[in-house]
Design a protein around this motif. Structure first.
Motif, short mmCIF file in Angstrom:
data_model
loop_
_atom_site.label_atom_id
_atom_site.label_comp_id
_atom_site.label_asym_id
_atom_site.label_seq_id
_atom_site.Cartn_x
_atom_site.Cartn_y
_atom_site.Cartn_z
N VAL A 38 5.71 8.01 4.20
CA VAL A 38 6.80 7.11 4.55
C VAL A 38 6.81 6.78 6.03
O VAL A 38 7.11 5.66 6.43
CB VAL A 38 8.16 7.74 4.12
N ARG A 39 6.43 7.73 6.86
CA ARG A 39 6.45 7.51 8.32
C ARG A 39 5.24 6.75 8.85
O ARG A 39 5.35 6.09 9.87
CB ARG A 39 6.56 8.83 9.05
N THR A 40 4.09 6.85 8.19
CA THR A 40 2.91 6.15 8.69
C THR A 40 2.82 4.76 8.09
O THR A 40 3.40 4.48 7.04
CB THR A 40 1.62 6.93 8.31
N LYS A 41 2.11 3.89 8.77
CA LYS A 41 1.96 2.51 8.29
C LYS A 41 0.74 2.35 7.46
O LYS A 41 -0.19 2.95 7.46
CB LYS A 41 1.91 1.54 9.48
N ARG A 100 0.83 -1.20 0.00
CA ARG A 100 0.00 0.00 0.00
C ARG A 100 0.86 1.25 0.00
O ARG A 100 0.55 2.21 -0.68
CB ARG A 100 -0.92 0.01 1.22
N ARG A 101 1.94 1.24 0.77
CA ARG A 101 2.84 2.39 0.81
C ARG A 101 3.44 2.63 -0.57
O ARG A 101 3.54 3.77 -1.02
CB ARG A 101 3.94 2.17 1.84
N GLY A 102 3.83 1.56 -1.24
CA GLY A 102 4.38 1.69 -2.59
C GLY A 102 3.36 2.27 -3.56
O GLY A 102 3.71 3.11 -4.40
N GLN A 103 2.12 1.84 -3.44
CA GLN A 103 1.08 2.38 -4.31
C GLN A 103 0.83 3.85 -4.02
O GLN A 103 0.63 4.64 -4.95
CB GLN A 103 -0.21 1.58 -4.12
N ARG A 104 0.86 4.22 -2.76
CA ARG A 104 0.66 5.64 -2.40
C ARG A 104 1.81 6.49 -2.89
O ARG A 104 1.60 7.61 -3.36
CB ARG A 104 0.49 5.77 -0.89
N LEU A 105 3.02 5.99 -2.78
CA LEU A 105 4.18 6.74 -3.26
C LEU A 105 4.16 6.85 -4.78
O LEU A 105 4.58 7.87 -5.34
CB LEU A 105 5.48 6.11 -2.77
N LEU A 106 3.66 5.83 -5.45
CA LEU A 106 3.49 5.91 -6.90
C LEU A 106 2.47 6.99 -7.25
O LEU A 106 2.67 7.77 -8.18
CB LEU A 106 3.04 4.56 -7.46
N PHE A 107 1.39 7.07 -6.48
CA PHE A 107 0.40 8.13 -6.69
C PHE A 107 1.02 9.50 -6.49
O PHE A 107 0.76 10.42 -7.28
CB PHE A 107 -0.78 7.94 -5.73
N VAL A 108 1.86 9.66 -5.47
CA VAL A 108 2.52 10.95 -5.23
C VAL A 108 3.44 11.31 -6.38
O VAL A 108 3.49 12.47 -6.81
CB VAL A 108 3.29 10.93 -3.88
N SER A 109 4.15 10.33 -6.93
CA SER A 109 5.03 10.63 -8.06
C SER A 109 4.22 11.02 -9.29
O SER A 109 4.63 11.91 -10.05
CB SER A 109 5.94 9.44 -8.35
N LEU A 129 4.26 18.41 -1.66
CA LEU A 129 4.63 17.06 -2.07
C LEU A 129 5.70 16.46 -1.16
O LEU A 129 5.67 15.28 -0.86
CB LEU A 129 5.10 17.05 -3.51
N VAL A 130 6.63 17.29 -0.69
CA VAL A 130 7.65 16.80 0.24
C VAL A 130 7.00 16.39 1.56
O VAL A 130 7.30 15.33 2.12
CB VAL A 130 8.74 17.86 0.47
N LEU A 131 6.09 17.22 2.06
CA LEU A 131 5.39 16.89 3.31
C LEU A 131 4.52 15.64 3.15
O LEU A 131 4.50 14.79 4.04
CB LEU A 131 4.54 18.07 3.76
N LEU A 132 3.82 15.53 2.04
CA LEU A 132 2.98 14.35 1.79
C LEU A 132 3.83 13.08 1.70
O LEU A 132 3.48 12.04 2.28
CB LEU A 132 2.18 14.54 0.51
N THR A 133 4.96 13.16 1.02
CA THR A 133 5.85 12.00 0.91
C THR A 133 6.40 11.61 2.27
O THR A 133 6.43 10.43 2.63
CB THR A 133 7.00 12.30 -0.06
N GLY A 134 6.83 12.58 3.05
CA GLY A 134 7.34 12.30 4.40
C GLY A 134 6.29 11.67 5.28
O GLY A 134 6.57 10.72 6.04
N TRP A 135 5.06 12.16 5.19
CA TRP A 135 3.98 11.61 6.00
C TRP A 135 3.68 10.17 5.57
O TRP A 135 3.46 9.31 6.43
CB TRP A 135 2.74 12.50 5.86
#
Length: 71
Positions: free
Chosen positions: A68-71, A13-22, A60-66
């Motif tokens: 990565v830190r949350t499960k 799920r984290r990978g999918q969310r990071l793909l969405f952010v990119s 985008l930096v704040l969203l990515t950091g959030w």
């Protein structure tokens, strides 16, 4: 087919969310949207385009950091 261990699901799920952010990053910094903000207007003495790029980048930096830190 064996069940997927519970530890892999949050990572997927984290990978999918990071793909969405990119993808969001690519859309926000693409020509058609940048052209909307590229005019002679100023906000507080700062050109609108510069302000848009700075705020979108910070968001985008704040969203990515959030993400990565949350499960």
């Amino acid at each position: 087919m064996p069940p997927i261990p519970s530890q892999e699901r949050p990572e997927q799920r984290r990978g999918q969310r990071l793909l969405f952010v990119s993808l969001l990053f690519g859309i926000l910094f693409n020509f058609p949207l940048l052209a909307v903000f590229d005019h002679d207007g100023r906000v507080g003495g700062i050109p609108v385009l510069y302000l848009y790029v700075l705020l979108a980048w910070c968001a985008l930096v704040l969203l990515t950091g959030w993400l990565v830190r949350t499960k």
